[in-house]
Design a protein around this motif. Sequence first.
Motif, mmCIF file in Angstrom:
data_model
loop_
_atom_site.group_PDB
_atom_site.id
_atom_site.type_symbol
_atom_site.label_atom_id
_atom_site.label_comp_id
_atom_site.label_asym_id
_atom_site.label_seq_id
_atom_site.Cartn_x
_atom_site.Cartn_y
_atom_site.Cartn_z
ATOM 1 N N ALA A 1 0.847 -1.187 0.000
ATOM 2 C CA ALA A 1 0.000 0.000 0.000
ATOM 3 C C ALA A 1 0.886 1.242 0.000
ATOM 4 N N GLY A 2 0.323 2.355 -0.450
ATOM 5 C CA GLY A 2 1.019 3.637 -0.399
ATOM 6 C C GLY A 2 0.486 4.473 0.744
ATOM 7 N N ALA A 3 1.361 5.265 1.379
ATOM 8 C CA ALA A 3 0.909 5.991 2.569
ATOM 9 C C ALA A 3 1.745 7.235 2.817
ATOM 10 N N ASP A 4 1.106 8.216 3.451
ATOM 11 C CA ASP A 4 1.761 9.371 4.073
ATOM 12 C C ASP A 4 1.367 9.350 5.545
ATOM 13 N N ALA A 5 2.308 9.684 6.427
ATOM 14 C CA ALA A 5 2.016 9.578 7.859
ATOM 15 C C ALA A 5 2.660 10.731 8.612
ATOM 16 N N THR A 6 2.027 11.103 9.713
ATOM 17 C CA THR A 6 2.564 12.096 10.643
ATOM 18 C C THR A 6 2.911 11.407 11.953
ATOM 19 N N LEU A 7 4.151 11.582 12.377
ATOM 20 C CA LEU A 7 4.630 11.052 13.655
ATOM 21 C C LEU A 7 5.033 12.241 14.512
ATOM 22 N N ASN A 8 4.374 12.438 15.640
ATOM 23 C CA ASN A 8 4.734 13.563 16.501
ATOM 24 C C ASN A 8 4.501 13.222 17.956
ATOM 25 N N GLY A 9 5.243 13.914 18.816
ATOM 26 C CA GLY A 9 5.112 13.626 20.233
ATOM 27 C C GLY A 9 6.135 14.363 21.065
ATOM 28 N N VAL A 10 6.244 13.931 22.317
ATOM 29 C CA VAL A 10 7.138 14.552 23.299
ATOM 30 C C VAL A 10 7.970 13.465 23.958
ATOM 31 N N ASN A 11 9.263 13.712 24.092
ATOM 32 C CA ASN A 11 10.157 12.838 24.846
ATOM 33 C C ASN A 11 10.749 13.607 26.013
ATOM 34 N N LEU A 12 10.873 12.935 27.138
ATOM 35 C CA LEU A 12 11.446 13.542 28.340
ATOM 36 C C LEU A 12 12.337 12.519 29.021
ATOM 37 N N THR A 13 13.524 12.933 29.427
ATOM 38 C CA THR A 13 14.421 12.044 30.159
ATOM 39 C C THR A 13 15.118 12.825 31.257
ATOM 40 N N VAL A 14 15.343 12.158 32.392
ATOM 41 C CA VAL A 14 15.982 12.785 33.536
ATOM 42 C C VAL A 14 16.843 11.746 34.248
ATOM 43 N N ALA A 15 18.003 12.163 34.732
ATOM 44 C CA ALA A 15 18.893 11.271 35.473
ATOM 45 C C ALA A 15 19.674 12.083 36.490
ATOM 46 N N ASP A 16 19.984 11.441 37.620
ATOM 47 C CA ASP A 16 20.717 12.153 38.670
ATOM 48 C C ASP A 16 21.411 11.144 39.583
ATOM 49 N N ASN A 17 22.502 11.598 40.200
ATOM 50 C CA ASN A 17 23.180 10.858 41.256
ATOM 51 C C ASN A 17 23.077 11.686 42.532
ATOM 52 N N PRO A 18 21.960 11.585 43.259
ATOM 53 C CA PRO A 18 21.778 12.434 44.437
ATOM 54 C C PRO A 18 22.845 12.222 45.508
ATOM 55 N N SER A 19 23.461 11.051 45.526
ATOM 56 C CA SER A 19 24.593 10.779 46.414
ATOM 57 C C SER A 19 25.449 9.702 45.769
ATOM 58 N N TRP A 20 26.593 9.399 46.401
ATOM 59 C CA TRP A 20 27.451 8.343 45.863
ATOM 60 C C TRP A 20 26.704 7.016 45.804
ATOM 61 N N HIS A 21 25.785 6.816 46.725
ATOM 62 C CA HIS A 21 25.068 5.543 46.812
ATOM 63 C C HIS A 21 24.018 5.375 45.710
ATOM 64 N N TRP A 22 23.397 6.468 45.260
ATOM 65 C CA TRP A 22 22.212 6.352 44.418
ATOM 66 C C TRP A 22 22.455 6.855 42.990
ATOM 67 N N HIS A 23 21.836 6.149 42.040
ATOM 68 C CA HIS A 23 21.695 6.641 40.669
ATOM 69 C C HIS A 23 20.251 6.399 40.254
ATOM 70 N N LEU A 24 19.577 7.462 39.813
ATOM 71 C CA LEU A 24 18.170 7.387 39.433
ATOM 72 C C LEU A 24 18.004 7.921 38.014
ATOM 73 N N TYR A 25 17.139 7.278 37.251
ATOM 74 C CA TYR A 25 16.844 7.818 35.928
ATOM 75 C C TYR A 25 15.417 7.422 35.533
ATOM 76 N N ALA A 26 14.846 8.207 34.645
ATOM 77 C CA ALA A 26 13.514 7.920 34.118
ATOM 78 C C ALA A 26 13.371 8.596 32.762
ATOM 79 N N ASN A 27 12.572 7.994 31.904
ATOM 80 C CA ASN A 27 12.254 8.655 30.642
ATOM 81 C C ASN A 27 10.820 8.350 30.260
ATOM 82 N N LEU A 28 10.242 9.295 29.552
ATOM 83 C CA LEU A 28 8.843 9.223 29.149
ATOM 84 C C LEU A 28 8.733 9.570 27.673
#
Length: 795
Positions: free
Chosen positions: A615-642
């Motif tokens: 089949a033949g097609a035209d398409a629109t792909l759109n959206g939002v990406n978010l990512t965050v990461a941190d080392n609040p202390s030597w013990h911890w590493h946290l990250y998340a993405n949406l």
Amino acid sequence: MYKKLPLKPLLVAIAATGAWNITVVAAAQAGVTAPTTSAATNDTVNVGKVNASSGILTESGKLLASTNEKLTKKKIFQSTQSETVISKKQMQALGPASGAAQALSTAPGIAVRGYAGIASTGRYSISVRGVKVGWASVAGDPERSGISILFDGIPMNGLVQNNGSWDSNEIPILQMISGINVIYGPGNPALRWFDSLGGTINFVPVQPSLKPSAEVGTFFGSNGTYGLHFNVKTGAMDGWSAVLAGGYTQNNTFRTGSFNAPSKAFAYFGKVVKTFRSGTFSIGGYVNSANEFRPNFIPVSPIQGITTQGLNANAPLYSQTTSGYYYSLPESVWFKQITVQDYLLYSKLHLRLDRHVGLHEMLWYRHGHRIHNRINNFQPGNTTEYYYPNSETFGDKLYFDWKLPYNTVKAGGYWIQQQYNTLISMTPNNDIPQTAIASVTNPTVDYNNDTTNTTYLAGFIQDTITPISGLKITPGLSAVEFATQFYNNGAQGIPYVTQGATNFTATSNSSKTFTKLEPSVGFRYAPVKWGALYGNYALTYQNPINGAFGAYNASIVNYSTLKPVKSTDYEVGAKFLIKNFMFLHDFTFNVNYYHDYLSNETVPIALANGTQKFAGADATLNGVNLTVADNPSWHWHLYANLGLSHNYFNSYTPSGGGISTSGLPVSYNPNMTLTAGAYYRAYVDGVLISPNLVDQYTSSQYLFDNLTGLPSQQKMSGYNVLNAGIAFKTDKLNRYVPTLKAVSLSVGVTNLLGRKYNPIEYITSGGYFGGNSAGAILADPGAPRQYYVAVSAKF
């Protein structure tokens, strides 16, 4: 009979370039001896002890470090593009048997679907903001090969393959990968390739280093999972440094039933780097092989006549609610074996011609090989299918950079040539014994034998302008040419063809050339040192897949109307990188909005008789990406993405014409993906203990309907998978083993909560099982709870 494209100019260019490289290296002054100082690091940990080490790299050390292409947080922050890097820590969190696809699933905006659970031996489809690469046996994707896959910066994609342009099990040993670079969208011209419409993914292997080292490890897990891996680095000696790495993995299917469907894979990588006064020269090689038995689809709900022993057999109905959620057909009823192999050889030269001008050149050869063997005894009249595609690819990329006041200009191009052969042979299933390897000889039902020769040319210029502090503007222009020659070889490449067998490729020999200009621009403005706004725009093109040229197609292609795929892409966003502020340490944050309009797409659709239409097609792909990461202390590493997306077809025209529809959802694009990880480490009595949790959520997705040949409005359910692990690392055994530096033990559980979910579902046209199955939903279930144990030693 096809005629090969003239290879003489390419061979001459390759020979000349290679000879020139060797001449340059030989003529360069002798390399500097190995430095005695080590690379500067940030708070490195030696089995729990924080050692603030510092040092100054020699010139030779800096040159060696420059050959490592893995992205850093600083490089990502300074870019005009949306980029990320997947670290070793993220890769290890999903277990030692996981592969390329599982690692990529931890990145923002990337969704993965497949049938092998966490095993690296299986094939997975990878979607980057709605644009896909890889194959997971489901039709209907608007852009199946729109992501460029690189290994150490070298393209792995086939140029025009409709099926198998790149398979995720070509990277089966993740332990040899040091990091994975992801560039979203087409990117700037200097880093863009022929399939970069939706992004570029670079698997960066372990690299030669200043100091010698070695690592060896093994792992065990559920369903017969077992593996070995190693890497050895020579360290720097008189300007030379090398690495050799490899591994092996095997597993059985998690599907239940009488056939355990054994799969296995191996890969080896080697690289040698020579540093000299004015640059570096390196030679690398990579080989991989994966052999898998793919499990069959299972109906979600029971269908009258579809049983565990075949069509209308005196046996229980075959479905997730009757025979069992993970049940698989016996080997005597159905099996499919797939072999995927690569051979890659390449060289790279980076040369400073003077203080302001640099030359960069890389040359490569890739052989891709695949065997797809299926024997189907589910219903009378089914056929045995043998599919044998292979490709030979030569490529060369050369560009210069000029460092001028307020400007850095890059200009150059690449030349890639490929010959791709595909052959399909179908015979009645009772002609070949079950479990026997089928062959190309004597097709009695259908066959296909095509050759596609392609030559891709690209020339580019881009200028990074920095008129004031904090502002960067990167305009660019590429000129691309896609030249394709398609040959329908008929039965000439098959030893014997039974009279009456049908060649299901209808198009005769033909050719087509597209020449296009690709303008682009990117900007970044940092009003403060820790925060920046950025955006980019690019107009890019891609050659149609070989199916659009006629392969596997029972309809004659009208070449006069064939167009290249076109992408109009833009995005805006904000980035933050904070080294130290209150509880923020190496804090990163990135949020962006993207909009990609794809036109002139060719959508493959599987028919009940085993052939395809487009089949033949035209398409629109759109959206939002978010990512965050941190080392609040030597013990911890946290990250998340949406990742949030809204993807739809602006137009969708069925094969052969007809009424064009609009507004249909793009199948297999979750509206939301969410990944969150938490890592903890503590030093207890000489042992570094590191537990982790990684949670991954994929929202509901629209199915594709093979019966109607249209995207459906029906959805499959979303799912959430939680993974947990803990690692122990100690140097207490060092006194007993010479040169030993540390021993690590890790254990973990994937799908900790034992969720039942289907990453793949589609509406069948009835060709898979026959009988009353047309219109039913078939699925590949995700893996249940699985366990692993891994041990490694570093020297």
